[in-house]
Design a protein around this motif. Structure first.
Motif, PDB file in Angstrom:
ATOM      1  N   MET A 163       0.846  -1.169   0.000  1.00 47.81           N
ATOM      2  CA  MET A 163       0.000   0.000   0.000  1.00 47.81           C
ATOM      3  C   MET A 163       0.895   1.236   0.000  1.00 47.81           C
ATOM      4  O   MET A 163       1.858   1.312   0.758  1.00 47.81           O
ATOM      5  N   LYS A 164       0.549   2.177  -0.844  1.00 48.19           N
ATOM      6  CA  LYS A 164       1.273   3.451  -0.848  1.00 48.19           C
ATOM      7  C   LYS A 164       0.578   4.382   0.148  1.00 48.19           C
ATOM      8  O   LYS A 164      -0.642   4.503   0.144  1.00 48.19           O
ATOM      9  N   LEU A 165       1.371   5.001   1.003  1.00 43.04           N
ATOM     10  CA  LEU A 165       0.798   5.858   2.041  1.00 43.04           C
ATOM     11  C   LEU A 165       0.512   7.244   1.472  1.00 43.04           C
ATOM     12  O   LEU A 165       1.398   8.075   1.339  1.00 43.04           O
ATOM     13  N   THR A 166      -0.751   7.447   1.128  1.00 41.87           N
ATOM     14  CA  THR A 166      -1.234   8.748   0.666  1.00 41.87           C
ATOM     15  C   THR A 166      -2.078   9.340   1.788  1.00 41.87           C
ATOM     16  O   THR A 166      -2.379   8.651   2.779  1.00 41.87           O
ATOM     17  N   SER A 167      -2.502  10.570   1.623  1.00 44.02           N
ATOM     18  CA  SER A 167      -3.335  11.173   2.674  1.00 44.02           C
ATOM     19  C   SER A 167      -4.649  10.405   2.827  1.00 44.02           C
ATOM     20  O   SER A 167      -5.144  10.235   3.942  1.00 44.02           O
ATOM     21  N   GLU A 168      -5.191   9.880   1.714  1.00 42.09           N
ATOM     22  CA  GLU A 168      -6.441   9.116   1.785  1.00 42.09           C
ATOM     23  C   GLU A 168      -6.221   7.779   2.493  1.00 42.09           C
ATOM     24  O   GLU A 168      -7.017   7.387   3.349  1.00 42.09           O
ATOM     25  N   SER A 169      -5.148   7.075   2.122  1.00 38.79           N
ATOM     26  CA  SER A 169      -4.896   5.776   2.764  1.00 38.79           C
ATOM     27  C   SER A 169      -4.527   5.960   4.239  1.00 38.79           C
ATOM     28  O   SER A 169      -4.876   5.138   5.083  1.00 38.79           O
ATOM     29  N   PHE A 170      -3.836   7.057   4.545  1.00 39.36           N
ATOM     30  CA  PHE A 170      -3.496   7.343   5.941  1.00 39.36           C
ATOM     31  C   PHE A 170      -4.759   7.601   6.759  1.00 39.36           C
ATOM     32  O   PHE A 170      -4.911   7.087   7.866  1.00 39.36           O
ATOM     33  N   GLU A 171      -5.671   8.375   6.196  1.00 35.43           N
ATOM     34  CA  GLU A 171      -6.925   8.668   6.889  1.00 35.43           C
ATOM     35  C   GLU A 171      -7.714   7.381   7.128  1.00 35.43           C
ATOM     36  O   GLU A 171      -8.233   7.151   8.229  1.00 35.43           O
ATOM     37  N   GLN A 172      -7.779   6.527   6.114  1.00 33.38           N
ATOM     38  CA  GLN A 172      -8.469   5.238   6.261  1.00 33.38           C
ATOM     39  C   GLN A 172      -7.798   4.378   7.334  1.00 33.38           C
ATOM     40  O   GLN A 172      -8.454   3.763   8.165  1.00 33.38           O
ATOM     41  N   LEU A 173      -6.467   4.361   7.338  1.00 34.69           N
ATOM     42  CA  LEU A 173      -5.701   3.607   8.329  1.00 34.69           C
ATOM     43  C   LEU A 173      -5.996   4.128   9.736  1.00 34.69           C
ATOM     44  O   LEU A 173      -6.184   3.357  10.677  1.00 34.69           O
ATOM     45  N   TYR A 174      -6.063   5.436   9.872  1.00 43.17           N
ATOM     46  CA  TYR A 174      -6.348   6.038  11.176  1.00 43.17           C
ATOM     47  C   TYR A 174      -7.729   5.597  11.678  1.00 43.17           C
ATOM     48  O   TYR A 174      -7.877   5.156  12.817  1.00 43.17           O
ATOM     49  N   PHE A 175      -8.735   5.696  10.812  1.00 38.34           N
ATOM     50  CA  PHE A 175     -10.088   5.337  11.240  1.00 38.34           C
ATOM     51  C   PHE A 175     -10.224   3.840  11.491  1.00 38.34           C
ATOM     52  O   PHE A 175     -10.984   3.421  12.352  1.00 38.34           O
ATOM     53  N   THR A 176      -9.457   3.044  10.785  1.00 37.94           N
ATOM     54  CA  THR A 176      -9.514   1.598  10.952  1.00 37.94           C
ATOM     55  C   THR A 176      -8.795   1.134  12.213  1.00 37.94           C
ATOM     56  O   THR A 176      -9.263   0.224  12.897  1.00 37.94           O
ATOM     57  N   CYS A 177      -7.662   1.762  12.515  1.00 36.99           N
ATOM     58  CA  CYS A 177      -6.776   1.229  13.561  1.00 36.99           C
ATOM     59  C   CYS A 177      -6.728   2.017  14.867  1.00 36.99           C
ATOM     60  O   CYS A 177      -6.308   1.459  15.876  1.00 36.99           O
ATOM     61  N   SER A 178      -7.094   3.274  14.861  1.00 35.78           N
ATOM     62  CA  SER A 178      -6.836   4.092  16.054  1.00 35.78           C
ATOM     63  C   SER A 178      -7.505   3.542  17.308  1.00 35.78           C
ATOM     64  O   SER A 178      -6.895   3.496  18.375  1.00 35.78           O
ATOM     65  N   GLY A 179      -8.742   3.093  17.197  1.00 32.86           N
ATOM     66  CA  GLY A 179      -9.429   2.548  18.370  1.00 32.86           C
ATOM     67  C   GLY A 179      -8.758   1.292  18.905  1.00 32.86           C
ATOM     68  O   GLY A 179      -8.568   1.137  20.121  1.00 32.86           O
ATOM     69  N   ARG A 180      -8.377   0.397  17.990  1.00 35.02           N
ATOM     70  CA  ARG A 180      -7.699  -0.834  18.410  1.00 35.02           C
ATOM     71  C   ARG A 180      -6.340  -0.519  19.028  1.00 35.02           C
ATOM     72  O   ARG A 180      -5.934  -1.146  19.995  1.00 35.02           O
ATOM     73  N   LEU A 181      -5.642   0.452  18.451  1.00 31.62           N
ATOM     74  CA  LEU A 181      -4.335   0.819  18.999  1.00 31.62           C
ATOM     75  C   LEU A 181      -4.469   1.430  20.395  1.00 31.62           C
ATOM     76  O   LEU A 181      -3.640   1.189  21.267  1.00 31.62           O
ATOM     77  N   MET A 182      -5.521   2.218  20.612  1.00 31.87           N
ATOM     78  CA  MET A 182      -5.737   2.799  21.942  1.00 31.87           C
ATOM     79  C   MET A 182      -6.058   1.709  22.964  1.00 31.87           C
ATOM     80  O   MET A 182      -5.563   1.747  24.092  1.00 31.87           O
ATOM     81  N   ASN A 183      -6.857   0.736  22.562  1.00 33.25           N
ATOM     82  CA  ASN A 183      -7.139  -0.398  23.459  1.00 33.25           C
ATOM     83  C   ASN A 183      -5.873  -1.197  23.730  1.00 33.25           C
ATOM     84  O   ASN A 183      -5.629  -1.636  24.855  1.00 33.25           O
ATOM     85  N   TYR A 184      -5.074  -1.377  22.703  1.00 34.94           N
ATOM     86  CA  TYR A 184      -3.815  -2.107  22.825  1.00 34.94           C
ATOM     87  C   TYR A 184      -2.885  -1.393  23.803  1.00 34.94           C
ATOM     88  O   TYR A 184      -2.313  -2.016  24.698  1.00 34.94           O
ATOM     89  N   ALA A 185      -2.774  -0.078  23.666  1.00 36.26           N
ATOM     90  CA  ALA A 185      -1.924   0.702  24.571  1.00 36.26           C
ATOM     91  C   ALA A 185      -2.454   0.647  26.003  1.00 36.26           C
ATOM     92  O   ALA A 185      -1.675   0.546  26.956  1.00 36.26           O
ATOM     93  N   SER A 186      -3.764   0.673  26.150  1.00 37.03           N
ATOM     94  CA  SER A 186      -4.324   0.649  27.509  1.00 37.03           C
ATOM     95  C   SER A 186      -4.113  -0.707  28.177  1.00 37.03           C
ATOM     96  O   SER A 186      -4.102  -0.797  29.400  1.00 37.03           O
ATOM     97  N   ARG A 187      -3.894  -1.778  27.390  1.00 35.79           N
ATOM     98  CA  ARG A 187      -3.544  -3.069  27.983  1.00 35.79           C
ATOM     99  C   ARG A 187      -2.180  -2.989  28.658  1.00 35.79           C
ATOM    100  O   ARG A 187      -1.913  -3.678  29.628  1.00 35.79           O
ATOM    101  N   TYR A 188      -1.292  -2.179  28.121  1.00 37.55           N
ATOM    102  CA  TYR A 188       0.035  -2.006  28.705  1.00 37.55           C
ATOM    103  C   TYR A 188       0.003  -1.015  29.866  1.00 37.55           C
ATOM    104  O   TYR A 188       0.554  -1.281  30.916  1.00 37.55           O
ATOM    105  N   LEU A 189      -0.600   0.127  29.633  1.00 38.39           N
ATOM    106  CA  LEU A 189      -0.489   1.220  30.599  1.00 38.39           C
ATOM    107  C   LEU A 189      -1.622   1.259  31.606  1.00 38.39           C
ATOM    108  O   LEU A 189      -1.516   1.933  32.619  1.00 38.39           O
ATOM    109  N   GLY A 190      -2.701   0.556  31.333  1.00 35.96           N
ATOM    110  CA  GLY A 190      -3.832   0.524  32.254  1.00 35.96           C
ATOM    111  C   GLY A 190      -4.876   1.562  31.891  1.00 35.96           C
ATOM    112  O   GLY A 190      -4.582   2.590  31.260  1.00 35.96           O
ATOM    113  N   GLU A 191      -6.100   1.283  32.284  1.00 41.83           N
ATOM    114  CA  GLU A 191      -7.220   2.176  31.979  1.00 41.83           C
ATOM    115  C   GLU A 191      -7.051   3.563  32.607  1.00 41.83           C
ATOM    116  O   GLU A 191      -7.545   4.547  32.086  1.00 41.83           O
ATOM    117  N   SER A 192      -6.335   3.630  33.722  1.00 45.21           N
ATOM    118  CA  SER A 192      -6.150   4.922  34.387  1.00 45.21           C
ATOM    119  C   SER A 192      -5.269   5.864  33.569  1.00 45.21           C
ATOM    120  O   SER A 192      -5.251   7.062  33.808  1.00 45.21           O
TER     121      SER A 192
END
Length: 184
Positions: free
Chosen positions: A1-30
């Motif tokens: 995949m070539k990283l264009t502004s459109e593909s980046f935006e799609q990647l953000y909307f697809t992954c940001s929630g999962r990445l935040m949950n993933y990070a909270s598994r490490y750092l905790g909900e607090s």
């Protein structure tokens, strides 16, 4: 995949929630606010480094970046590395979680559920005392000394039971490896 502004935006909307949950598994909900900031920083760095370039596995790169930043944060907050050691001990679960949730497909979620079932069955098949000691060690993150004090047994008994539990769990690895191979 070539990283264009459109593909980046799609990647953000697809992954940001999962990445935040993933990070909270490490750092905790607090640390939710820190997780959100960290994920946003990872996306900014990702865009600055990869814009216009071909990327084979952008989600994998983002998950790896978030994990590494979480570990850096833990190292800074806890110099004695007790939290870091806990996460290293749980690395197999972490890798399984990441692999299964890098994709939204039902196949990966099914694989994760099946692997979790195999693990839980193996733990359930341990003798009651061995299971109790193993779960106090791995789930509750108690040291061998803390377990010995809590249960009124020797540290050697704790060590023997953990070793026994790990050998039983290792025996289940062929089933887990075969399952992962099927869905690779």
């Amino acid at each position: 995949m070539k990283l264009t502004s459109e593909s980046f935006e799609q990647l953000y909307f697809t992954c940001s929630g999962r990445l935040m949950n993933y990070a909270s598994r490490y750092l905790g909900e607090s640390m939710k606010r820190d997780c959100i900031d960290m994920v946003h920083d990872c996306f900014v760095s990702f865009w600055e480094h990869y814009k216009g370039r071909e990327i084979e596995n952008p989600e994998g790169l983002l998950f790896t970046t978030v994990r590494n930043r979480c570990l850096d944060s833990i190292r800074k907050r806890c110099p004695d590395n007790t939290l870091l050691e806990r996460h290293i001990r749980d690395v197999s679960t972490d890798l399984l979680y990441a692999q299964c949730f890098l994709s939204d497909t039902a196949d990966y979620k099914t694989v994760y559920e099946e692997l979790e079932s195999i693990y839980n069955n193996a733990v359930d098949n341990l003798s009651p005392r061995c299971r109790e000691i193993f779960l106090l060690s791995r789930r509750d993150n108690l040291s061998n000394k803390e377990i010995a004090l809590k249960l009124g047994i020797s540290i050697k008994t704790v060590e023997k039971n953990i070793t026994k539990a790990l050998s039983v769990l290792r025996a289940t690895l062929p089933a887990i490896a075969a399952l992962l191979f099927l869905f690779k």
